[in-house]
Enzyme design. Structure first.
Site, PDB file in Angstrom:
ATOM      1  N   CYS A  91      -4.703  -9.412   6.070  1.00 15.78           N
ATOM      2  CA  CYS A  91      -6.004  -8.891   5.681  1.00 15.78           C
ATOM      3  C   CYS A  91      -7.115  -9.736   6.322  1.00 15.78           C
ATOM      4  O   CYS A  91      -7.163  -9.848   7.548  1.00 15.78           O
ATOM      5  CB  CYS A  91      -6.062  -8.869   4.153  1.00 15.78           C
ATOM      6  SG  CYS A  91      -7.531  -8.195   3.366  1.00 15.78           S
ATOM      7  N   ASP A 127      -4.235   3.146   6.471  1.00 17.46           N
ATOM      8  CA  ASP A 127      -5.225   2.098   6.247  1.00 17.46           C
ATOM      9  C   ASP A 127      -6.569   2.541   6.800  1.00 17.46           C
ATOM     10  O   ASP A 127      -6.769   2.620   8.011  1.00 17.46           O
ATOM     11  CB  ASP A 127      -4.764   0.809   6.933  1.00 17.46           C
ATOM     12  CG  ASP A 127      -5.663  -0.380   6.640  1.00 17.46           C
ATOM     13  OD1 ASP A 127      -6.786  -0.174   6.130  1.00 17.46           O
ATOM     14  OD2 ASP A 127      -5.248  -1.518   6.923  1.00 17.46           O
ATOM     15  N   HIS A 172      -3.428  -0.201   3.508  1.00 21.98           N
ATOM     16  CA  HIS A 172      -3.831  -1.592   3.719  1.00 21.98           C
ATOM     17  C   HIS A 172      -3.138  -2.470   2.682  1.00 21.98           C
ATOM     18  O   HIS A 172      -2.914  -2.070   1.549  1.00 21.98           O
ATOM     19  CB  HIS A 172      -5.349  -1.705   3.567  1.00 21.98           C
ATOM     20  CG  HIS A 172      -5.885  -3.060   3.910  1.00 21.98           C
ATOM     21  ND1 HIS A 172      -6.055  -3.482   5.205  1.00 21.98           N
ATOM     22  CD2 HIS A 172      -6.290  -4.078   3.115  1.00 21.98           C
ATOM     23  CE1 HIS A 172      -6.550  -4.718   5.201  1.00 21.98           C
ATOM     24  NE2 HIS A 172      -6.691  -5.098   3.942  1.00 21.98           N
TER      25      HIS A 172
END
Length: 280
Positions: A166, A215, A247
């Site tokens: 991330c 995502d 995600h």
């Protein structure tokens, strides 16, 4: 001239981590209603017994940098090192567990802290922490320089790789750009990508990336462009897009966790790191 070079490098690294407010908003949307709560799945044991301790790995702006170092139990002598970069939640127990799992594969895994000890429990808190970190890019860069120095000078790591998820995925690429001829393996889990050839041509290490087809914060088109640009430059790169994954699909403590994709990505990560960091 030196000032111009510094500003150029700062621009390149900032682009690798986050392109702007729109990216942060999209990331927040992906995490809507999410929280980093520990789960049984997030407590996967390392493949071998490890030890872990909180360490001071450097100093920035007069403040000590505190992180988490994990190593295989009983290991003697230098080990390959890995800089482990946390998600937008911060250096929490989930990231410490990931460092332990990496250590179980035979590494000195240093989980760094880019938030100065702060951790988020909600997406709003994570957004604020990430924004603050992005406003002081030089401090983040120096943080990672100190981490690299700690692994090479204090742990005597013969080779160093970097991995992040991330927010940390973007910083993983930024670390590679910071040490283009020193980092020996870069792993990016759904982090912001750079696609400008001028910014990528300095990289001299193999890169592995994992992304979710669902995502909304990291479009598949950008992943494809990232890979094609690197291949056009003759750089070794491999990306995997899991069509049904969102995600943060590899975060077992989050709401988007997808076990099948996470398991496959982990297997490929372990093989990639061993191939590039355990060379004799």
């Amino acid at each position: 001239m030196k000032a111009n070079l510094f500003l150029t490098l700062l621009f390149l690294l900032a682009g690798a981590v986050c392109a702007g407010a729109d990216d942060l908003q999209r990331m927040a949307a992906e995490h809507k209603g999410d929280s980093p709560k520990p789960t049984a799945a997030a407590k996967t044991a390392p493949s071998t017994e490890v030890t872990g301790e909180e360490v001071a790995y450097g100093e920035v702006g007069g403040k000590k940098l505190h992180g988490f170092l994990a190593r295989p139990k009983g290991a003697s002598g230098p080990l390959p090192g890995i800089i482990v970069i946390h998600e937008w939640w911060g250096l929490n127990d989930n990231i410490r567990d990931m460092a332990r799992r990496l250590a179980g594969e035979g590494y000195a895994a240093l989980a760094v802290d880019l938030y100065g000890g702060a951790k988020a429990e909600t997406p709003d808190q994570a957004t604020q922490l990430m924004q603050a970190a992005m406003k002081n890019m030089p401090a983040g860069q120096e943080n990672l320089r100190q981490a690299y120095h700690y692994l090479t000078a204090e742990q005597h790591a013969p080779r160093v790789g970097v991995i992040g998820w991330c927010f940390g995925g973007g910083w993983s690429l930024a670390t590679a750009l910071l040490f283009p001829d020193k980092i020996k393996a870069t792993v990016i889990y759904y982090g912001h990508l750079e696609t400008d050839p001028a910014r990528l041509k300095t990289l001299q290490m193999p890169i592995l990336g994992f992304f979710g087809g669902q995502d909304g914060s990291i479009p598949v088109a950008s992943v494809q462009q990232f890979e094609s640009t690197l291949k056009g430059l003759g750089k070794p790169v491999e990306t995997h897009v899991y069509p049904n994954a969102k995600h943060a699909f590899a975060n077992a403590s989050g709401g988007n966790y997808q076990p099948e994709a996470a398991s496959d990505a982990w297997k490929r990560t372990v093989e990639f790191l061993a191939r590039n960091l355990k060379k004799t």
